[in-house]
Design a protein around this motif. Structure first.
Motif, mmCIF file in Angstrom:
data_model
loop_
_atom_site.group_PDB
_atom_site.id
_atom_site.type_symbol
_atom_site.label_atom_id
_atom_site.label_comp_id
_atom_site.label_asym_id
_atom_site.label_seq_id
_atom_site.Cartn_x
_atom_site.Cartn_y
_atom_site.Cartn_z
ATOM 1 N N LEU A 202 0.868 -0.902 0.013
ATOM 2 C CA LEU A 202 -0.152 0.109 -0.073
ATOM 3 C C LEU A 202 1.314 1.316 -0.103
ATOM 4 O O LEU A 202 1.569 1.757 0.875
ATOM 5 C CB LEU A 202 -0.702 -0.259 1.043
ATOM 6 N N LEU A 203 0.879 1.844 -0.806
ATOM 7 C CA LEU A 203 0.952 3.249 -1.440
ATOM 8 C C LEU A 203 0.581 4.384 -0.640
ATOM 9 O O LEU A 203 -0.234 4.849 -1.001
ATOM 10 C CB LEU A 203 2.227 3.592 -2.919
ATOM 11 N N PRO A 204 0.761 5.141 0.409
ATOM 12 C CA PRO A 204 0.220 6.206 0.931
ATOM 13 C C PRO A 204 -0.173 6.910 -0.432
ATOM 14 O O PRO A 204 0.846 8.262 -0.876
ATOM 15 C CB PRO A 204 0.920 6.918 2.046
ATOM 16 N N SER A 205 -0.914 7.604 -0.840
ATOM 17 C CA SER A 205 -1.770 8.912 -2.045
ATOM 18 C C SER A 205 -1.440 9.786 -1.027
ATOM 19 O O SER A 205 -1.333 10.960 -2.025
ATOM 20 C CB SER A 205 -3.009 8.574 -2.265
ATOM 21 N N VAL B 175 6.151 11.470 -1.833
ATOM 22 C CA VAL B 175 4.947 10.349 -1.779
ATOM 23 C C VAL B 175 5.083 9.396 -1.200
ATOM 24 O O VAL B 175 6.112 9.610 -0.783
ATOM 25 C CB VAL B 175 4.334 10.687 -3.539
ATOM 26 N N GLY B 176 3.725 9.570 -0.391
ATOM 27 C CA GLY B 176 4.141 7.923 0.214
ATOM 28 C C GLY B 176 4.800 8.098 1.340
ATOM 29 O O GLY B 176 3.940 9.011 2.190
ATOM 30 N N ALA B 177 5.214 7.123 2.371
ATOM 31 C CA ALA B 177 5.545 7.322 3.332
ATOM 32 C C ALA B 177 6.344 8.452 3.811
ATOM 33 O O ALA B 177 6.501 9.200 4.537
ATOM 34 C CB ALA B 177 6.184 5.714 3.715
ATOM 35 N N ASP B 178 7.562 8.678 2.741
ATOM 36 C CA ASP B 178 8.123 10.078 2.628
ATOM 37 C C ASP B 178 7.295 11.144 2.852
ATOM 38 O O ASP B 178 8.023 11.955 4.296
ATOM 39 C CB ASP B 178 8.586 10.097 1.734
ATOM 40 N N ALA B 179 6.464 11.597 2.521
ATOM 41 C CA ALA B 179 5.765 12.860 2.363
ATOM 42 C C ALA B 179 4.609 12.499 4.310
ATOM 43 O O ALA B 179 4.274 13.412 4.633
ATOM 44 C CB ALA B 179 4.410 12.671 1.462
ATOM 45 N N ALA B 180 4.545 11.220 4.236
ATOM 46 C CA ALA B 180 3.786 11.148 5.805
ATOM 47 C C ALA B 180 4.447 11.584 6.943
ATOM 48 O O ALA B 180 4.344 12.202 7.596
ATOM 49 C CB ALA B 180 3.258 9.506 5.970
ATOM 50 N N ARG B 181 5.635 11.712 6.736
ATOM 51 C CA ARG B 181 6.369 11.306 7.800
ATOM 52 C C ARG B 181 6.767 13.012 7.951
ATOM 53 O O ARG B 181 7.160 13.623 8.499
ATOM 54 C CB ARG B 181 8.245 10.931 7.281
ATOM 55 N N GLU B 182 7.542 13.096 6.824
ATOM 56 C CA GLU B 182 7.744 14.957 7.036
ATOM 57 C C GLU B 182 6.431 15.265 7.119
ATOM 58 O O GLU B 182 6.539 17.234 7.481
ATOM 59 C CB GLU B 182 7.962 15.250 5.193
#
Length: 621
Positions: free
Chosen positions: A40-43, A55-62
């Motif tokens: 699952l790639l976070p949108s 995009v994805g986990a990197d975006a959610a982390r930031e």
């Protein structure tokens, strides 16, 4: 280049919260793409300080550090021209393209550049949203994409991956409950793929809205003291530090979403609310109480789609539950109870549509029996790329038993045809092919028709003369059989005998249960998410509860002094949970079956959809 890394077909399910991608290699192997080790790639997307989009986990982390630069659900923003990230407006096409670019990069890294790209979209989407996705894919470096309706992809998975047989005249009912939308579709097999018979849905139902209901419910627990209530308001509405409040709010929704998913496997869990020391206990019973009104809407839509497709129970090959939010046990239970068919579920329903986009993509599906004419289906029209539209020939399917099947889809939409012999949605065919009779039979039928008409006229004229001899004042009831002279001698309408009231069947008046009671209020929670049914108009004790969407036969109405709610909010604090309803103390007597009766407050019933306050001619008890 390694032959195993060339010629891969890529299927993409661009979802509200997560995106899923499946690769079908040239040697026939099919597997999920992994993003940071997860399918699952976070949108969500994040605008970095240098102007690049993560995009994805990197975006959610930031996003935990700078939440104002993050958009969690770009799919829900397709109707907006741009998204504000930080201090910059990002065009919606760039936001979607960033997600698809990440998918293409991962595919190229593990399987080589894809030879074809299929992107699934809701069947009810119009051309505007479809073109945004198609153009974004091309800008991201994909070949001209094929846009495949999500229920078609799900039906392919049901038949080709799970191995269920969709027999002649049968259809798969796809129940797709995602994060931000719900769609129900009836999909039948045709010689060159699957055809959508009917589709309907709502963009106000999904896991995202259940998360909000859970947050509102938790908020009700902090209203006991002014200090706790103020802390909750600061968490939800923002305090002095807007960035910190937004960060805490992100954490809260992540906690709630995780708790919701855990309650699909467990009966209890705990939620850590940022800013509060103690964890909040949440039970599956509480979750189901909040979810029931939302799921009732999905069940009503599914039943309407089955009715629109004119499917008898034996024509339903299966009800397939897809979408991450469909894994709630209550969803399957309500479907089984209301429709009578045990739905088909898999462990990871969020992967179905992406994998179905490339399921046996190079093999046409052939039904097992000789075809007959299929009712009109969704229009096939290209949204982008050089793919040519399918020819406007009649669509065929296996024989369908039961009533006539001239069914139109609930929401007409244009979908791009899949080039080649693959699963597709055929063009809309409004004219059925005519079966021509031989000339000799046609002439014989014409002669017989004239003979019958002539003989009937002779017999009728004889009966008219005989009746005139017996009673000159009696006239024949059919206007076509009365000559102008006879018509002038006929008695006035006021002299005609009155129809016998006993010969006329009484009119049946029905009403449908409506429910819009917010579960944040104690009254609504005490009702269990459904209106109560009383044994008598003035008896506040509930003998049962009426499921939303249920249609009752109405007997009469009475008035009650003890009734809550009465309708519009007024000085006494009563609320209007039905838009357009006036305050009312009317109780409606309904038939419960088996000779039993009960009373339901009129504020919960719709008798005349054009006028929510109309009793539709219902008499007083």
């Amino acid at each position: 280049m390694d032959s195993a890394r060339t010629g891969a077909a890529l299927g993409v399910d661009f979802g509200t919260h997560n995106t899923v991608a499946t690769v079908l290699r040239g040697d026939g192997r099919r597997h999920q793409l992994l993003f940071d080790g997860h399918p699952l790639l976070p949108s969500g997307i994040y605008l970095d300080h240098d102007g690049s989009i993560l995009v994805g986990a990197d975006a959610a982390r930031e996003a935990r550090r700078h939440p104002h630069r993050y958009e969690r659900t770009p799919k829900l923003r397709l109707d907006s021209p741009s998204i504000l990230l930080g201090d910059r407006e990002v065009p919606i096409g760039h936001a979607v393209g960033a997600v698809l670019r990440r998918v293409l990069a991962e595919c190229t890294a593990v399987a080589g550049p894809p030879r074809s790209v299929t992107i699934t979209v809701p069947a009810a989407w119009g051309p505007a949203r479809r073109h945004i996705v198609s153009d974004a894919a091309i800008a991201a470096g994909a070949p001209a994409p094929v846009l495949l309706p999500e229920p078609v992809a799900a039906a392919r998975y049901f038949a080709e991956v799970l191995g269920h047989r969709v027999g002649p005249g049968q259809a798969v009912v796809v129940y797709d409950l995602g994060a931000g939308t719900f769609d129900a579709s009836a999909v039948t097999a045709a010689p060159h793929g699957f055809e959508v018979l009917a589709v309907d849905g709502s963009d106000r139902v999904g896991g995202h809205y259940l998360d909000q209901a859970l947050v509102d419910y938790l908020g009700g627990r902090f209203a006991g003291t002014e200090e706790r209530a103020a802390a909750w308001r600061a968490l939800i509405d923002g305090g002095d530090d807007a960035t910190e409040s937004r960060r805490a709010r992100f954490m809260l929704y992540d906690e709630v979403r995780g708790a919701k998913e855990r309650l699909s496997r467990r009966s209890t869990t705990e939620v850590l609310v940022p800013g509060f020391a103690a964890e909040e206990l949440l039970t599956r019973a509480e979750l189901e109480l909040l979810a029931r009104p939302l799921l009732a809407q999905t069940v009503a839509i599914t039943k309407a789609v089955i009715r629109e497709a004119r499917l008898a129970p034996e024509q339903i090959a299966g009800i397939f539950m897809v979408g991450g939010a469909s894994r709630m046990p209550l969803a399957a239970t309500m479907i089984h109870q209301e429709i009578g068919v045990a739905p088909t579920m898999i462990e990871q329903p969020e992967l179905v549509v992406g994998e179905g986009a490339v399921a046996l993509a190079d093999q046409p599906l052939t039904p097992a029996a000789a075809p007959l004419v299929l009712p009109p289906t969704l229009t096939g029209a290209p949204s982008a790329g050089p793919a040519a539209p399918a020819p406007a020939t009649p669509v065929v399917q296996p024989p369908v038993s039961g009533p006539a099947t001239a069914v139109q889809p609930s929401v007409p939409t244009a979908v791009q045809p899949v080039p080649g012999p693959v699963t597709t949605v055929q063009p809309l065919v409004r004219d059925r092919p005519r079966r021509r009779l031989p000339v000799a039979m046609l002439m014989l039928a014409t002669v017989l028709a004239f003979a019958v008409i002539g003989g009937g006229a002779w017999w009728l004229s004889g009966r008219t003369g005989q009746a005139a001899e017996e009673d000159p004042t009696e006239s024949i009831g059919t206007a076509e059989s009365v000559s102008p002279a006879a018509e002038s001698e006929s008695p006035a309408p006021s002299d005609s005998p009155e129809p016998d009231p006993a010969s006329q069947a009484p009119q049946t008046i029905t009403g449908e249960v409506y429910w819009d009671c917010p579960m944040t209020r104690t009254y609504c929670r005490d009702q269990g998410g459904e209106p109560g049914i009383r044994a008598a108009a003035d008896d506040v004790t509930a003998i049962g509860y009426a499921a939303v969407g249920t249609v009752f036969e109405l007997v009469c109405y009475d008035r009650a002094e003890l009734i809550t709610p009465r309708g519009n909010e007024g000085e006494e604090g009563h609320w209007d949970y039905h838009p357009g309803k006036d305050a009312s103390d009317v109780m409606v007597k309904v038939a419960l079956g088996g000779g039993e009766y009960g009373f339901i407050p009129f504020v919960w019933l719709v008798i005349d959809p054009a006028d929510p306050n109309s009793l539709g001619g219902l008499a007083e008890c």
